[in-house]
Design an enzyme around this catalytic site. Structure first.
Site, PDB file in Angstrom:
ATOM      1  CG  ASP A  74      -2.264   0.580   0.987  1.00  0.00           C
ATOM      2  OD1 ASP A  74      -2.381   1.383   0.047  1.00  0.00           O
ATOM      3  OD2 ASP A  74      -3.208   0.285   1.741  1.00  0.00           O
ATOM      4  CG  ASP A 110      -9.773   1.604  -0.325  1.00  0.00           C
ATOM      5  OD1 ASP A 110      -8.852   1.585  -1.165  1.00  0.00           O
ATOM      6  OD2 ASP A 110      -9.585   1.700   0.901  1.00  0.00           O
TER       7      ASP A 110
HETATM    8  C1  GLA Z   1      -6.057   1.289   1.870  1.00  0.00           C
HETATM    9  C2  GLA Z   1      -6.187   0.240   0.782  1.00  0.00           C
HETATM   10  C3  GLA Z   1      -7.226  -0.803   1.188  1.00  0.00           C
HETATM   11  C4  GLA Z   1      -6.804  -1.448   2.498  1.00  0.00           C
HETATM   12  C5  GLA Z   1      -6.622  -0.375   3.565  1.00  0.00           C
HETATM   13  C6  GLA Z   1      -6.005  -0.951   4.835  1.00  0.00           C
HETATM   14  O1  GLA Z   1      -7.221   2.044   2.013  1.00  0.00           O
HETATM   15  O2  GLA Z   1      -6.552   0.815  -0.443  1.00  0.00           O
HETATM   16  O3  GLA Z   1      -7.359  -1.788   0.181  1.00  0.00           O
HETATM   17  O4  GLA Z   1      -5.618  -2.166   2.307  1.00  0.00           O
HETATM   18  O5  GLA Z   1      -5.746   0.673   3.108  1.00  0.00           O
HETATM   19  O6  GLA Z   1      -5.820  -0.002   5.819  1.00  0.00           O
END
Ligand code: GLA
Length: 436
Positions: A158, A219
């Site tokens: 990430d 997300d």
């Molecule tokens: C980000 C990512 C998600 C997830 C969260 C975890 O938002 O895009 O897919 O991994 O972090 O905190």
């Protein structure tokens, strides 16, 4: 609207080269904790749903015992909130000792014993998005080696809490560091999602060389709105994104939320169909212990999976957005086959959409269409044949279309091995009627 001829599409795709780790020649499949289980660390009060080794073992059991693995869902991916708030005395990441008392290596063995693979989550930056220790530039080698020593097979890296410059350095460095471990580790880069997902801020040529997949956009959340928003973004930008995908290098529109709370049965079919057209990773985030039979049937639909896993690996495109709020999506597949999705954005009643394959740019000839969700075959279609499909509101009709010619030669069937889904060393030939 003008459609790109298939030939130039293929030329575009073969011009790209993928990360040279030999992994993920078809989009990865499996299960990931984030969308459904988030950062629930309250194992005392919510032991079944908290991020702990028990959750991942339970999901591994389900994948291995409920027919998922056979369909290709072979990764169990740990997302955020697995680690301790502190690195160990040697500067290595370590799992939370209460929630992962057996450690990650033992969990990896548990999965490997069942023919499954383990994914883990890291974050290039000072902290993960959930506030756990991140991987700063100086920790990249250490973390790659730690993951490899545990027997991890996949890393989602990430990008919270890092700047553009750090990402520019860090994502390629992690790719090198993973390769240097000698362990094949699939590599998912969230980099483009932190840079707006589009050139010139995002260099997809470079991404394809260093990552197996990448999150381009926001997300996913547990709603049809979220699925539509993601779908629109990916297809509105298809001229840029579509050519970047291919074996070993995939755009990732995020997890499948089928089986949760936000989608109706029709909307669940829509997500499955659109993700198959997009050659998207099929990574579920749901509760496999309590899945409804409808959700399971959609996620385990053999034809939808075979379309998603087509070995040619060409991402599909949106062909049409009609004033009637019907949209048509198309993906070319191996053996001169193709997939069509008719999606309704309507909110009234099933809509009877009239068209013909010729109107969808198919060349003259004789075709059959296998309806992915009803299992019925339509034969005697010529390109000019006018037909009608009835599409439910926020639902889809999905077809696997193949030239009739192939069917008339028994040799051809053996020769073509329609859509050959290769998982590990076991090739599964999918020949209509697809197994469900
Ligand atoms: C980000 C990512 C998600 C997830 C969260 C975890 O938002 O895009 O897919 O991994 O972090 O905190």
């Amino acid at each position: 609207m003008k459609l790109l001829p298939v030939i130039s599409l293929l030329a575009l795709t073969s011009a790209t080269s993928a990360l040279d780790n030999g992994l993920m020649r078809t989009p990865p499949m499996g299960w990931m904790s984030w969308e459904r289980f988030r950062c629930n660390i309250d194992c005392e009060n919510d032991p079944k749903n908290c991020i702990s080794e028990n959750l991942f073992r339970d999901m591994a059991d389900r994948l291995a015992e409920d027919g998922w693995k056979e369909m290709g869902y072979d990764h169990v991916m740990i997302d955020d909130c697995w680690s301790s708030m502190l690195r160990d005395k040697d500067g290595r990441l370590q799992p939370d000792p209460q929630r992962f008392p057996g450690g990650i290596a033992k969990l990896a063995r548990y999965l490997h014993d069942r023919g499954l693979k383990l994914g883990i989550y890291g974050d290039l930056g000072t902290h993960t998005c959930g506030g756990y220790p991140g991987t700063t530039l100086d920790k990249i080698d250490t973390d790659a080696q730690t993951f490899a020593s545990w027997g991890v097979d996949f890393l989602k890296l990430d990008g919270c809490y890092s700047n553009e410059e750090e990402q520019q350095k860090g994502y390629p460095l992690m790719s090198k560091a993973l390769n240097a471990t000698g362990r094949p580790i699939g590599y998912s880069c969230s980099w483009p999602a932190y840079r707006g997902g589009l050139p010139p801020s995002v260099n997809y040529t470079l991404l394809g060389e260093i990552c197996n997949l990448w999150r381009n956009y926001d997300d996913i959340q547990d709603s049809w709105d979220s699925v539509q928003d993601i779908t629109d973004w990916f297809f509105d930008n298809q001229e840029i994104l579509q050519p970047e995908a291919g074996p070993g290098r995939w755009n990732d529109p995020d997890m499948l939320i089928i089986g949760n709370f936000g989608l109706s049965v029709d909307q669940s079919r829509s997500q499955m169909a659109l993700w198959a057209i997009m050659a998207a990773p099929l990574i579920m985030s749901n509760n496999l212990r309590t899945l409804s039979s409808e959700a399971r049937a959609i996620l385990q639909n053999g034809a939808a999976i075979a379309i998603n896993q087509d070995p040619m690996g060409v991402q599909g495109r949106r062909l049409l957005q009609e004033r009637s709020q019907i949209e048509v999506y198309w993906r070319p597949l191996s053996q001169s086959a193709s997939a069509l999705v008719f999606l309704s954005r309507r909110q009234d009643m099933p809509y009877r959409y009239h068209t013909s394959l010729a109107k969808l740019n198919y060349t003259a000839g004789s075709y059959e269409a296998y309806d992915v969700f009803t299992g019925k075959t339509l034969s005697g279609l010529s390109a000019a044949t006018e037909f009608t499909v009835s599409i439910n509101p926020s639902g889809v009709v999905m077809w696997y279309v193949y030239p009739k010619m192939h069917y008339e030669h028994p040799h051809a069937i053996v020769h073509m091995v329609w859509i050959c889904v290769k998982r590990g060393s076991v090739p599964i030939a999918v020949i209509p009627p697809f197994h469900h």
